[in-house]
Scaffold this motif. Structure first.
Motif, short mmCIF file in Angstrom:
data_model
loop_
_atom_site.label_atom_id
_atom_site.label_comp_id
_atom_site.label_asym_id
_atom_site.label_seq_id
_atom_site.Cartn_x
_atom_site.Cartn_y
_atom_site.Cartn_z
N MET A 1 0.79 -1.28 -0.05
CA MET A 1 0.03 -0.08 0.09
C MET A 1 0.87 1.38 0.00
N LYS A 2 0.19 2.28 -0.46
CA LYS A 2 1.13 3.48 -0.71
C LYS A 2 0.68 4.59 0.20
N HIS A 3 1.37 5.42 0.94
CA HIS A 3 1.15 6.58 1.89
C HIS A 3 0.65 7.55 0.82
N VAL A 4 -0.64 7.97 1.27
CA VAL A 4 -1.48 9.13 0.48
C VAL A 4 -1.77 10.07 1.01
N PHE A 5 -1.68 10.10 2.30
CA PHE A 5 -2.34 11.27 2.96
C PHE A 5 -2.10 11.23 4.27
N THR A 6 -1.95 12.36 5.25
CA THR A 6 -1.65 12.18 6.76
C THR A 6 -2.53 13.39 7.16
N PHE A 7 -3.47 13.29 8.39
CA PHE A 7 -4.49 14.26 8.80
C PHE A 7 -4.13 13.97 10.29
N VAL A 8 -3.97 15.36 10.82
CA VAL A 8 -3.83 15.47 12.34
C VAL A 8 -5.12 16.11 12.88
N MET A 9 -5.69 15.45 13.99
CA MET A 9 -6.91 16.26 14.95
C MET A 9 -6.64 15.98 16.18
N PRO A 10 -7.60 16.69 16.91
CA PRO A 10 -7.43 16.79 18.41
C PRO A 10 -8.44 15.39 18.87
N ILE A 11 -7.92 14.87 20.15
CA ILE A 11 -8.70 13.95 20.59
C ILE A 11 -9.73 14.64 21.42
N ARG A 12 -10.79 14.61 21.17
CA ARG A 12 -11.95 15.53 21.82
C ARG A 12 -12.20 14.89 23.07
N TRP A 13 -12.85 15.77 24.33
CA TRP A 13 -13.07 15.04 25.57
C TRP A 13 -14.22 14.26 25.35
N GLY A 14 -15.19 14.55 24.44
CA GLY A 14 -16.47 13.71 24.20
C GLY A 14 -16.26 12.43 23.30
N GLU B 1 -27.25 3.14 -7.77
CA GLU B 1 -26.71 2.45 -7.01
C GLU B 1 -26.00 1.27 -7.50
N LYS B 2 -24.97 1.58 -8.34
CA LYS B 2 -24.36 0.83 -8.95
C LYS B 2 -22.71 0.96 -9.07
N SER B 3 -21.80 0.27 -9.09
CA SER B 3 -20.46 0.85 -9.06
C SER B 3 -19.97 1.18 -10.53
N VAL B 4 -18.97 2.14 -10.41
CA VAL B 4 -18.58 2.81 -11.70
C VAL B 4 -17.08 2.79 -11.47
N PRO B 5 -16.28 3.23 -12.71
CA PRO B 5 -14.74 2.83 -12.38
C PRO B 5 -14.31 3.90 -11.64
N VAL B 6 -13.12 3.51 -10.71
CA VAL B 6 -12.54 4.68 -9.96
C VAL B 6 -11.88 5.74 -10.81
N PRO B 7 -12.07 7.13 -10.47
CA PRO B 7 -11.77 8.02 -11.28
C PRO B 7 -10.32 7.92 -11.79
N ASP B 8 -9.75 8.23 -13.02
CA ASP B 8 -8.34 8.27 -13.23
C ASP B 8 -7.49 9.04 -12.38
N GLU B 9 -7.76 10.12 -11.89
CA GLU B 9 -6.72 10.84 -10.96
C GLU B 9 -6.52 10.05 -9.66
N ILE B 10 -7.44 9.39 -9.17
CA ILE B 10 -7.16 8.36 -7.88
C ILE B 10 -6.50 7.22 -8.32
N ARG B 11 -6.81 6.60 -9.36
CA ARG B 11 -5.99 5.56 -9.92
C ARG B 11 -4.70 5.96 -10.28
N ARG B 12 -4.37 7.01 -10.93
CA ARG B 12 -2.81 7.27 -10.91
C ARG B 12 -2.37 7.40 -9.75
N LEU B 13 -2.83 8.15 -9.00
CA LEU B 13 -2.20 8.27 -7.60
C LEU B 13 -1.83 7.01 -6.82
N ILE B 14 -2.51 5.99 -6.80
CA ILE B 14 -2.39 4.78 -6.12
C ILE B 14 -1.54 3.74 -7.04
N GLU B 15 -1.45 3.87 -8.38
CA GLU B 15 -0.65 3.05 -9.31
C GLU B 15 0.91 3.69 -9.07
N ALA B 16 0.94 5.03 -8.93
CA ALA B 16 2.29 5.65 -9.17
C ALA B 16 3.45 5.15 -8.17
#
Length: 133
Positions: A1-14, A118-133
């Motif tokens: 698997m390829k690292h594609v994104f990092t997201f930082v967020m707080p742990i909330r009290w709730g 309510e049917k599947s369609v091909p993964v968009p090309d830009e997402i496909r390219r990102l994962i395949e790169a």
């Protein structure tokens, strides 16, 4: 698997439950938020003009350590196992103050979908390219 994104967020009290740690369901919300932020960074938040967008068909999580408030987490999103209409994602959840420790990890299978039909369609090309790169 390829690292594609990092997201930082707080742990909330709730986010914590009566046991004093982050409730197990909240980890799935962390994973979801990181995935949605990744899609937004690609200009893919929600359905597009053709009514297509992502849906999750399964998700799993392994809870390795108990998260507690206060603190911040870093969600590292990976993508791979690309099919015609789907791909796998994997997320590692790490506390930012202990970056070498994985507190939880989990995956979700994303299917690109025509919402109206309510049917599947091909993964968009830009997402496909990102994962395949």
């Amino acid at each position: 698997m390829k690292h594609v994104f990092t997201f930082v967020m707080p742990i909330r009290w709730g986010d914590m439950d009566a046991m004093g740690h982050v409730n197990n369901t909240v980890y799935f919300r962390y994973m979801e938020q990181a995935r949605l932020e990744w899609f937004a960074s690609l200009g893919r938040s929600g359905k597009d003009a053709s009514g297509h967008g992502p849906v999750i068909i399964n998700a799993s999580m392994t809870f390795l350590k108990q998260l507690r408030h206060p603190g911040d987490i870093e969600c590292r999103v990976y993508a791979g196992k690309l099919g015609r209409t789907s791909f796998e994602t994997w997320t590692e959840i790490i506390r930012t103050d202990l970056p070498d420790v994985i507190w939880a990890e989990g995956g979700a299978k994303v299917v690109w979908c025509d919402y109206a039909a309510e049917k599947s369609v091909p993964v968009p090309d830009e997402i496909r390219r990102l994962i395949e790169a």
